[in-house]
Design a protein around this motif. Structure first.
Motif, PDB file in Angstrom:
ATOM      1  N   ASP A  22      11.563   3.952 -23.572  1.00 40.52           N
ATOM      2  CA  ASP A  22      11.079   3.845 -24.844  1.00 40.52           C
ATOM      3  C   ASP A  22       9.974   3.068 -24.727  1.00 40.52           C
ATOM      4  N   PHE A  23       8.926   3.539 -25.627  1.00 40.25           N
ATOM      5  CA  PHE A  23       7.490   2.996 -25.740  1.00 40.25           C
ATOM      6  C   PHE A  23       6.908   3.069 -24.466  1.00 40.25           C
ATOM      7  N   GLU A  24       7.033   3.777 -23.433  1.00 43.03           N
ATOM      8  CA  GLU A  24       6.024   3.808 -22.443  1.00 43.03           C
ATOM      9  C   GLU A  24       5.305   5.048 -22.524  1.00 43.03           C
ATOM     10  N   PRO A  25       3.909   4.898 -22.490  1.00 39.39           N
ATOM     11  CA  PRO A  25       3.030   6.084 -22.826  1.00 39.39           C
ATOM     12  C   PRO A  25       3.012   7.171 -21.810  1.00 39.39           C
ATOM     13  N   VAL A  26       3.225   8.267 -22.577  1.00 39.03           N
ATOM     14  CA  VAL A  26       3.143   9.776 -21.850  1.00 39.03           C
ATOM     15  C   VAL A  26       2.075  10.575 -22.247  1.00 39.03           C
ATOM     16  N   LEU A  27       1.313  11.039 -21.406  1.00 39.07           N
ATOM     17  CA  LEU A  27       0.148  11.836 -21.660  1.00 39.07           C
ATOM     18  C   LEU A  27       0.768  13.399 -21.616  1.00 39.07           C
ATOM     19  N   PHE A  41      -4.765  13.777 -12.207  1.00 41.50           N
ATOM     20  CA  PHE A  41      -4.081  12.748 -13.234  1.00 41.50           C
ATOM     21  C   PHE A  41      -2.659  12.459 -12.754  1.00 41.50           C
ATOM     22  N   ALA A  42      -2.081  13.368 -11.856  1.00 40.81           N
ATOM     23  CA  ALA A  42      -0.752  13.113 -11.337  1.00 40.81           C
ATOM     24  C   ALA A  42      -0.715  12.132 -10.346  1.00 40.81           C
ATOM     25  N   ILE A  71       2.719  17.036 -17.964  1.00 45.34           N
ATOM     26  CA  ILE A  71       3.386  15.768 -18.594  1.00 45.34           C
ATOM     27  C   ILE A  71       3.390  14.563 -17.416  1.00 45.34           C
ATOM     28  N   PHE A  72       2.523  13.674 -18.032  1.00 48.57           N
ATOM     29  CA  PHE A  72       2.108  12.359 -17.198  1.00 48.57           C
ATOM     30  C   PHE A  72       2.613  11.150 -17.684  1.00 48.57           C
ATOM     31  N   HIS A  73       3.758  10.433 -16.923  1.00 44.96           N
ATOM     32  CA  HIS A  73       4.033   9.217 -17.443  1.00 44.96           C
ATOM     33  C   HIS A  73       3.192   8.009 -16.849  1.00 44.96           C
ATOM     34  N   PHE A  74       3.150   7.065 -17.751  1.00 42.13           N
ATOM     35  CA  PHE A  74       2.212   5.888 -17.387  1.00 42.13           C
ATOM     36  C   PHE A  74       3.132   4.595 -17.772  1.00 42.13           C
ATOM     37  N   SER A  75       3.003   3.574 -17.078  1.00 44.16           N
ATOM     38  CA  SER A  75       3.690   2.343 -17.427  1.00 44.16           C
ATOM     39  C   SER A  75       2.913   1.679 -18.522  1.00 44.16           C
TER      40      SER A  75
END
Length: 147
Positions: A39-44, A68-69, A86-90
């Motif tokens: 929850d609330f972690e940004p995803v591009l 990006f990956a 879909i790229f997950h960031f902290s």
């Protein structure tokens, strides 16, 4: 149920908005990938611009998405689960630092309003957050791919 729950869409609804031409199979695959995000972690999420791909080739598109990956990660780590979409960031800081790094490496992926001939951006950027087990908040960042 909180009064705010009604304002959030399901992840599946968000994905159908972002990828209107995607098959149900692809939506299910993307939904499964997003299920792993906290929850609330940004995803591009980048929806590709086929005009850019036609002009610059699929291979060049994949090279930018790979940037990006893997940018700023240790070797053999990826933030996209090999989706190239879909790229997950902290943190948001990490997301926008990677944006800047990719823009430096691949400036032709970004729209420059003064360039001639007119350039296309590589895609549309969506910022996505999970706000519960199956709800999300998301929106298009219209300036993400502008120099």
């Amino acid at each position: 149920m909180s009064k705010y729950d009604a304002t959030f869409l399901t992840t599946r609804e968000a994905l159908k908005t972002i990828f209107p031409e995607a098959s149900n199979k692809d939506i299910k695959k993307y939904d499964k990938q997003l299920d792993k995000v906290k929850d609330f972690e940004p995803v591009l999420i980048i929806s590709p611009n086929h005009n850019w791909i036609n002009q610059h080739t699929l291979q060049n598109y994949q090279m930018v998405m790979n940037a990006f990956a893997i940018d700023s990660l240790q070797q053999n780590n990826r933030r996209d689960g090999n989706s190239l979409l879909i790229f997950h960031f902290s943190t948001m800081t990490e997301l926008y630092t990677v944006r800047q790094n990719v823009r430096t490496l691949h400036p032709n992926a970004y729209f420059n309003p003064v360039a001639q001939p007119k350039q296309e951006p590589i895609g549309a950027a969506w910022i996505f957050y999970k706000v519960g087990a199956s709800k999300c908040d998301f929106g298009e960042d219209d300036n993400f791919f502008i120099c």
